[in-house]
Design an enzyme around this catalytic site. Sequence first.
Site, PDB file in Angstrom:
ATOM      1  N   TYR A  40      -1.615  -0.505  10.779  1.00 64.05           N
ATOM      2  CA  TYR A  40      -1.780  -1.033   9.432  1.00 64.05           C
ATOM      3  C   TYR A  40      -0.642  -0.565   8.524  1.00 64.05           C
ATOM      4  O   TYR A  40      -0.059  -1.356   7.769  1.00 64.05           O
ATOM      5  CB  TYR A  40      -3.128  -0.588   8.853  1.00 64.05           C
ATOM      6  CG  TYR A  40      -3.332  -1.013   7.414  1.00 64.05           C
ATOM      7  CD1 TYR A  40      -3.736  -2.306   7.100  1.00 64.05           C
ATOM      8  CD2 TYR A  40      -3.104  -0.109   6.367  1.00 64.05           C
ATOM      9  CE1 TYR A  40      -3.916  -2.695   5.775  1.00 64.05           C
ATOM     10  CE2 TYR A  40      -3.281  -0.501   5.046  1.00 64.05           C
ATOM     11  CZ  TYR A  40      -3.676  -1.791   4.756  1.00 64.05           C
ATOM     12  OH  TYR A  40      -3.838  -2.166   3.448  1.00 64.05           O
TER      13      TYR A  40
ATOM     14  N   SER B 169       0.847  -1.193   0.000  1.00 61.01           N
ATOM     15  CA  SER B 169       0.000   0.000   0.000  1.00 61.01           C
ATOM     16  C   SER B 169       0.881   1.240   0.000  1.00 61.01           C
ATOM     17  O   SER B 169       1.982   1.238   0.555  1.00 61.01           O
ATOM     18  CB  SER B 169      -0.888   0.008   1.252  1.00 61.01           C
ATOM     19  OG  SER B 169      -1.447   1.284   1.480  1.00 61.01           O
TER      20      SER B 169
END
Length: 273
Positions: free
Chosen positions: A171, A146
């Site tokens: 995350y 990501s």
Amino acid sequence: MSESVLSARTALVTGASSGIGWETARLLAELGATVLVHARTTGEAEAAVARLVDAGARRDQLVELAADFTHLSEVAVLAGTVVKHYPALDLLVNNAAALAPERCTLTDDGNEVSLQVNFLAAHLLARLLRASLSASGDARIVNVSSSLHRTASMNWSDPHRVKKYSRVAAYAQSQLALTMATADMAPVGSGITAVSLNPGLCDTALLPLYGRAGAPAAEGAAAVVRLCLPDAAVANGAYYDGGSVAPVAQAAQEERSLKRLVKLADQLVGQAA
């Protein structure tokens, strides 16, 4: 593109029950690959395979596999099953990912849940499948990361962020770790090439973390599959975004940090390795 371009290849796609993982499995099967379709439970894997067949995939191309990545012992069993039945594995797509919960949550293995599902499971799989990947002679590992990894930092003193927890920071750290460790998954001389990528902002279960509208998951999967193709010239350890090599977080460029991360990961996966 030819339907036979991957006809002699076997690919393991983790987190293939929905979203980018499912679409990646569909596209790889469309190109002729035998696809090992991983999901958290047997029921989810069987349902994913049934949907793939409905979408046009041949049933004999698909193998359902189940493992709950919140239990590292199940990751190890999954790897053992793959090695037993597929001694030469051509592709490993580490796509499985989980949102970090609102509150810090540790797995039974003692690891923050998103760190374990998003990074430690991939690290362990790459370790346990290395012989099978090397046996392929031209294997590739594709880590679905990501762009948030560039906002992250590794909390070395408290990697599970128990003392000061933020779901976004947890995350992002998991994706930074995955991106950093990519080169380690393909040692020189192993016959393996490993890359990571940002598949773009897609309409998947992870979208609430970003809070914006996303593109269809198939678009993200197309970016993943482009890096899986044998004729795609890729740089080992590189991070891709939009089809091109993109800048990575500073930590991902530091040899000392990489060694520290690999040592930490080996400690955290412990006996499961």
